[in-house]
Design a protein around this motif. Sequence first.
Motif, mmCIF file in Angstrom:
data_model
loop_
_atom_site.group_PDB
_atom_site.id
_atom_site.type_symbol
_atom_site.label_atom_id
_atom_site.label_comp_id
_atom_site.label_asym_id
_atom_site.label_seq_id
_atom_site.Cartn_x
_atom_site.Cartn_y
_atom_site.Cartn_z
ATOM 1 N N THR A 18 104.871 96.326 118.551
ATOM 2 C CA THR A 18 104.047 95.186 118.969
ATOM 3 C C THR A 18 102.629 95.358 118.458
ATOM 4 O O THR A 18 102.034 96.437 118.617
ATOM 5 N N LEU A 19 102.086 94.320 117.842
ATOM 6 C CA LEU A 19 100.674 94.283 117.468
ATOM 7 C C LEU A 19 99.927 93.595 118.607
ATOM 8 O O LEU A 19 100.272 92.469 118.988
ATOM 9 N N LYS A 20 98.904 94.272 119.129
ATOM 10 C CA LYS A 20 98.177 93.732 120.278
ATOM 11 C C LYS A 20 96.730 93.438 119.911
ATOM 12 O O LYS A 20 96.116 94.152 119.102
ATOM 13 N N CYS A 21 96.194 92.391 120.538
ATOM 14 C CA CYS A 21 94.819 91.942 120.276
ATOM 15 C C CYS A 21 94.194 91.554 121.608
ATOM 16 O O CYS A 21 94.779 90.791 122.386
ATOM 17 N N VAL A 22 93.006 92.087 121.893
ATOM 18 C CA VAL A 22 92.323 91.762 123.145
ATOM 19 C C VAL A 22 90.828 91.694 122.898
ATOM 20 O O VAL A 22 90.257 92.532 122.187
ATOM 21 N N SER A 23 90.198 90.672 123.463
ATOM 22 C CA SER A 23 88.748 90.494 123.359
ATOM 23 C C SER A 23 88.114 90.914 124.680
ATOM 24 O O SER A 23 88.464 90.415 125.748
ATOM 25 N N GLN A 24 87.177 91.869 124.631
ATOM 26 C CA GLN A 24 86.569 92.412 125.837
ATOM 27 C C GLN A 24 85.521 91.485 126.435
ATOM 28 O O GLN A 24 85.104 91.676 127.580
ATOM 29 N N GLU A 25 85.062 90.502 125.688
ATOM 30 C CA GLU A 25 84.122 89.514 126.198
ATOM 31 C C GLU A 25 84.591 88.123 125.768
ATOM 32 O O GLU A 25 85.264 87.971 124.762
ATOM 33 N N GLY A 26 84.206 87.131 126.565
ATOM 34 C CA GLY A 26 84.575 85.763 126.221
ATOM 35 C C GLY A 26 85.023 84.978 127.433
ATOM 36 O O GLY A 26 85.758 85.487 128.281
ATOM 37 N N SER A 27 84.547 83.751 127.533
ATOM 38 C CA SER A 27 84.926 82.887 128.646
ATOM 39 C C SER A 27 86.326 82.320 128.408
ATOM 40 O O SER A 27 86.718 82.050 127.279
ATOM 41 N N PRO A 28 87.091 82.171 129.472
ATOM 42 C CA PRO A 28 88.403 81.536 129.305
ATOM 43 C C PRO A 28 88.217 80.046 129.016
ATOM 44 O O PRO A 28 87.156 79.493 129.351
ATOM 45 N N LEU A 29 89.154 79.435 128.401
ATOM 46 C CA LEU A 29 90.457 79.990 128.066
ATOM 47 C C LEU A 29 90.419 80.501 126.630
ATOM 48 O O LEU A 29 90.091 79.778 125.700
ATOM 49 N N LEU A 30 90.824 81.780 126.459
ATOM 50 C CA LEU A 30 90.863 82.373 125.129
ATOM 51 C C LEU A 30 92.252 82.185 124.524
ATOM 52 O O LEU A 30 93.269 82.258 125.220
ATOM 53 N N SER A 31 92.283 81.983 123.225
ATOM 54 C CA SER A 31 93.555 81.903 122.502
ATOM 55 C C SER A 31 93.502 82.866 121.318
ATOM 56 O O SER A 31 92.440 83.092 120.729
ATOM 57 N N LEU A 70 101.853 90.215 119.252
ATOM 58 C CA LEU A 70 102.754 89.822 118.172
ATOM 59 C C LEU A 70 103.883 90.841 118.135
ATOM 60 O O LEU A 70 103.693 91.987 117.724
ATOM 61 N N SER A 71 105.078 90.439 118.571
ATOM 62 C CA SER A 71 106.225 91.348 118.638
ATOM 63 C C SER A 71 107.008 91.286 117.343
ATOM 64 O O SER A 71 107.306 90.203 116.830
ATOM 65 N N LEU A 72 107.347 92.476 116.817
ATOM 66 C CA LEU A 72 108.126 92.592 115.577
ATOM 67 C C LEU A 72 109.424 93.320 115.895
ATOM 68 O O LEU A 72 109.401 94.458 116.384
ATOM 69 N N LYS A 73 110.557 92.693 115.630
ATOM 70 C CA LYS A 73 111.865 93.267 115.907
ATOM 71 C C LYS A 73 112.464 93.848 114.632
ATOM 72 O O LYS A 73 112.335 93.291 113.546
ATOM 73 N N ASN A 74 113.149 95.014 114.804
ATOM 74 C CA ASN A 74 113.870 95.652 113.696
ATOM 75 C C ASN A 74 112.987 95.732 112.445
ATOM 76 O O ASN A 74 113.290 95.169 111.386
ATOM 77 N N ALA A 75 111.881 96.437 112.572
ATOM 78 C CA ALA A 75 110.872 96.498 111.512
ATOM 79 C C ALA A 75 111.456 97.097 110.228
ATOM 80 O O ALA A 75 112.287 98.010 110.264
ATOM 81 N N SER A 76 110.999 96.574 109.110
ATOM 82 C CA SER A 76 111.386 97.092 107.795
ATOM 83 C C SER A 76 110.120 97.381 106.997
ATOM 84 O O SER A 76 109.006 97.031 107.404
ATOM 85 N N GLU A 77 110.300 98.021 105.827
ATOM 86 C CA GLU A 77 109.148 98.391 105.016
ATOM 87 C C GLU A 77 108.405 97.162 104.498
ATOM 88 O O GLU A 77 107.219 97.244 104.172
ATOM 89 N N GLU A 78 109.088 96.024 104.408
ATOM 90 C CA GLU A 78 108.424 94.794 103.962
ATOM 91 C C GLU A 78 107.395 94.293 104.970
ATOM 92 O O GLU A 78 106.516 93.489 104.642
ATOM 93 N N TYR A 79 107.479 94.771 106.200
ATOM 94 C CA TYR A 79 106.519 94.358 107.231
ATOM 95 C C TYR A 79 105.155 95.027 107.031
ATOM 96 O O TYR A 79 104.164 94.609 107.631
ATOM 97 N N SER A 80 105.107 96.071 106.207
ATOM 98 C CA SER A 80 103.860 96.807 106.019
ATOM 99 C C SER A 80 102.793 95.907 105.420
ATOM 100 O O SER A 80 103.075 95.017 104.612
ATOM 101 N N GLY A 81 101.543 96.155 105.812
ATOM 102 C CA GLY A 81 100.428 95.366 105.289
ATOM 103 C C GLY A 81 99.293 95.288 106.296
ATOM 104 O O GLY A 81 99.311 95.926 107.350
ATOM 105 N N THR A 82 98.290 94.494 105.961
ATOM 106 C CA THR A 82 97.114 94.308 106.814
ATOM 107 C C THR A 82 97.257 92.998 107.591
ATOM 108 O O THR A 82 97.495 91.940 107.001
ATOM 109 N N TYR A 83 97.090 93.107 108.916
ATOM 110 C CA TYR A 83 97.184 91.945 109.794
ATOM 111 C C TYR A 83 95.828 91.718 110.464
ATOM 112 O O TYR A 83 95.110 92.685 110.787
#
Length: 358
Positions: free
Chosen positions: A164-177, A202-215
């Motif tokens: 799983t790729l996770k993203c969280v903002s420590q500051e910011g008024s809701p509603l955040l997307s 961002l959930s990734l199932k059955n990861a393969s080498e093609e998933y590699s890269g910068t997100y």
Amino acid sequence: MELPPLAALLGSLLLCCAGLTKGLKITSTDQPMVEKAQGEKVTLLCTFTESQDDLGPLDVEWVLIPLDNRKKEQTIIMYSVDRIYNNYYEAMNGRVQFTNPDPRSGDGSIDILNLKSTDTGTYQCRVKKAPAVESQKIQLTVLVKPARTKCYIEGSQETGRDLTLKCVSQEGSPLLSYNWRKLTGTQELPATSLLNKDTGELSLKNASEEYSGTYTCVAANRVGTDDCFVVLNVTPPINTAGTIAGAVIGTLLGLFLLAFLVFCCCKKRKEKKYEKEVHHDIREDVPPPKSRTSTARSYIGSNRSSLGSMSPSNMEGYAKTPYNQVPSEDFERPSGQNPSFAPSKYDLAYKIHDITVV
């Protein structure tokens, strides 16, 4: 027959006079709610028109209405008798001012600088010019832009695994997307990916080498955005059997080395203890050798005590023979004499006599 037209004319004149004598009126009524970002500047509008019947002095006052009805209103800034007073509210000292330095022009709007989240609230503009009084309310909401957004990976980056790729903002008024996208390769998210815009996962199932890269992940609300990125490197699984075997062997070697060190320490401690005990026994159990002088003196003393038990008649024969010397150990034990040999009573009496004469 002429009364009705005359009455209509008089009514029209009265309506015109009423329109000319209409009192004070606030004209800026199209700004009931305002949203701004923290740190920005906001202008709260309050324009008005006067009438010839409003003869009193002009007063323009802005107040902050608290959310709690039990609390009193807080005056922020005021224009009265040709003077401006802006030191009523300490939290806004130096940050609030009239947009037009002379509100008599019909503009009582104010500017609030460097907005803070605590500035959120209901503001009311009150315009007074006797006998008229008008007011208007504006709801101000200060939003905080997303900031300090962090991206990270949760799970093993091996082929065939789920992560799983996770993203969280420590500051910011809701509603955040949150929104994820790939920056390298096909620049499209994997087909097995599942995005949750509310949590930033961002959930990734059955990861393969093609998933590699910068997100990259972009966090956004109504007043701003912030982003972060993470590098995903999916690799084949490592040889776990070899790793486990190496770990076991290393552990056994470490235990063996530890046991050897403990054994050496115990052995060395026992050797030191034995040396101390032997040294102590030698000093405590072995008496020092007696000197010849002490032996002779002890012998003389014992002979004198024996002499006291002898009668004078028994000592006559021994008094004739001169003997001036203290018997020595050589005399007590001549060379070649049997160590078990004991002197006769005559020899003992002779020796005692010589000692007495001396």
